[in-house]
Design a protein around this motif. Structure first.
Motif, short mmCIF file in Angstrom:
data_model
loop_
_atom_site.label_atom_id
_atom_site.label_comp_id
_atom_site.label_asym_id
_atom_site.label_seq_id
_atom_site.Cartn_x
_atom_site.Cartn_y
_atom_site.Cartn_z
N LYS A 108 2.23 1.83 -3.47
CA LYS A 108 1.22 2.43 -4.35
C LYS A 108 1.04 3.91 -4.03
O LYS A 108 0.85 4.73 -4.93
N GLN A 109 1.11 4.26 -2.76
CA GLN A 109 0.92 5.65 -2.37
C GLN A 109 2.06 6.54 -2.86
O GLN A 109 1.83 7.62 -3.40
N ALA A 140 1.78 6.95 -6.53
CA ALA A 140 0.74 7.91 -6.89
C ALA A 140 1.22 9.34 -6.67
O ALA A 140 0.92 10.25 -7.47
N TYR A 141 2.00 9.54 -5.61
CA TYR A 141 2.53 10.88 -5.34
C TYR A 141 3.50 11.32 -6.44
O TYR A 141 3.41 12.44 -6.95
N ALA A 186 -4.43 8.82 -1.90
CA ALA A 186 -3.23 7.99 -1.81
C ALA A 186 -1.98 8.81 -2.13
O ALA A 186 -0.93 8.65 -1.50
N GLU A 231 1.77 4.96 -12.91
CA GLU A 231 1.93 4.57 -11.52
C GLU A 231 2.43 3.13 -11.38
O GLU A 231 3.24 2.84 -10.49
N ALA A 258 -1.02 10.87 0.82
CA ALA A 258 -0.35 10.04 1.83
C ALA A 258 1.07 9.67 1.39
O ALA A 258 1.97 9.50 2.23
N GLY A 259 1.26 9.55 0.11
CA GLY A 259 2.57 9.17 -0.41
C GLY A 259 3.61 10.26 -0.31
O GLY A 259 4.82 9.99 -0.37
N ASP A 275 0.83 -1.21 0.00
CA ASP A 275 0.00 0.00 0.00
C ASP A 275 0.86 1.25 0.00
O ASP A 275 0.56 2.23 -0.70
N GLN A 276 1.93 1.23 0.78
CA GLN A 276 2.83 2.39 0.80
C GLN A 276 3.51 2.60 -0.55
O GLN A 276 3.72 3.73 -0.99
N ASN A 302 -5.57 8.15 -7.52
CA ASN A 302 -6.19 8.27 -6.19
C ASN A 302 -5.54 9.46 -5.47
O ASN A 302 -4.47 9.31 -4.88
#
Length: 287
Positions: A186-187, A190-191, A204, A246, A207-208, A183-184, A201
């Motif tokens: 992916k975050q 995404a960032y 996300a 991504e 959070a990234g 999950d991290q 997202n």
């Protein structure tokens, strides 16, 4: 003495030859054509004696004049090399800055560098230096190790992650598969993608950002503009070396790919490396 037969239709005498009732008209070639033909024969005989012409088992006759097209070509090449020698001597003793500042010398270096590039660099960077997946585009202004003359010269001379050169550029992005959860990953992907595009997202991606600052900013910078002294690419310029999107970023974060470039100094020599440097710098992306 019998009279010569004259063809009734054409009014031309015949030769007296007849086959199955068909007679041959007596139309000799014009005298000017006949004499021209004779002259050509004499010319061919004279040419065969004067120049290499008659094939033998392993060679050909040398000819009375001793002419050789290969020798003539070699003479032209020697003259051209002699004219180029002064430029080669200057390139060997001058810095890349001095070469680039001299219009005549710069033009010569670019021509020589372009030739060397097609032979040695085009297989990876492309004939137009536009690069490809995993191979940098040398026409843009995105430089992993710096785009000024000295930086390009160092990169060409010593390569990147090349085991045979102690002065080669070395950098390695760690594999974050054991440091970040899926999950991290992916975050943060995404960032990074959201720096120049719209993330799939936005939450996300937000959070990234902190994950990026904690794990990636040391090399890529807090603004993600990269650091040339570490070979860390700019992530905020929409230029992607290993793949776009991504998913591609996530794969690179999880198990990064590291490119290798040969060291050209030992293979090509200092002068050719300088010519390549000036050529690459002239493509438009040099700083």
């Amino acid at each position: 003495m019998s009279e010569k037969h004259v063809d009734e239709i054409s009014g031309v005498e015949t030769t007296g030859h007849e086959w199955d009732g068909i007679r041959e008209l007596n139309n000799p070639m014009p005298r000017w054509w006949v004499w021209t033909f004779y002259v050509c024969i004499l010319w061919a005989i004279g040419y065969a004696f004067a120049y290499p012409a008659i094939p033998m088992i392993t060679s050909a006759t040398k000819g009375y004049l001793g002419f050789s097209s290969r020798a003539e070509l070699q003479q032209d090449v020697d003259v051209a090399k002699a004219g180029q020698m002064k430029f080669h001597d200057m390139i060997a003793t001058r810095t890349v800055q001095e070469i680039d500042a001299d219009p005549a010398l710069r033009e010569f270096a670019i021509a020589g560098g372009a030739s060397a590039f097609k032979v040695n660099c085009a297989p990876c960077h492309g004939s137009g230096a536009s690069g490809g997946p995993g191979f940098p585009n040398l026409n843009d202004d995105d430089w992993l190790w710096g785009g000024d003359l000295d930086s390009i010269n160092t990169t060409v001379a010593h390569g990147i992650r090349f085991d045979g050169d102690a002065d080669t550029h070395v950098s390695e992005m760690p594999a974050f598969a054991d440091m970040l959860s899926p999950d991290q990953t992916k975050q943060v992907a995404a960032y990074v993608w959201g720096l120049t595009n719209t993330p799939s997202n936005p939450a996300a991606a937000e959070a990234g950002k902190q994950i990026f600052l904690d794990n990636c900013a040391a090399c890529h910078g807090e603004n993600a503009k990269g650091k040339a002294d570490m070979g860390a690419p700019d992530l905020a310029d929409a230029i992607w070396l290993k793949g776009r999107g991504e998913d591609a970023i996530a794969r690179q974060v999880t198990a990064p790919k590291h490119g290798v470039m040969p060291s050209w100094a030992a293979r090509l020599g200092d002068s050719t490396v300088k010519e390549l440097t000036v050529f690459v710098h002239s493509l438009g992306g040099g700083t």
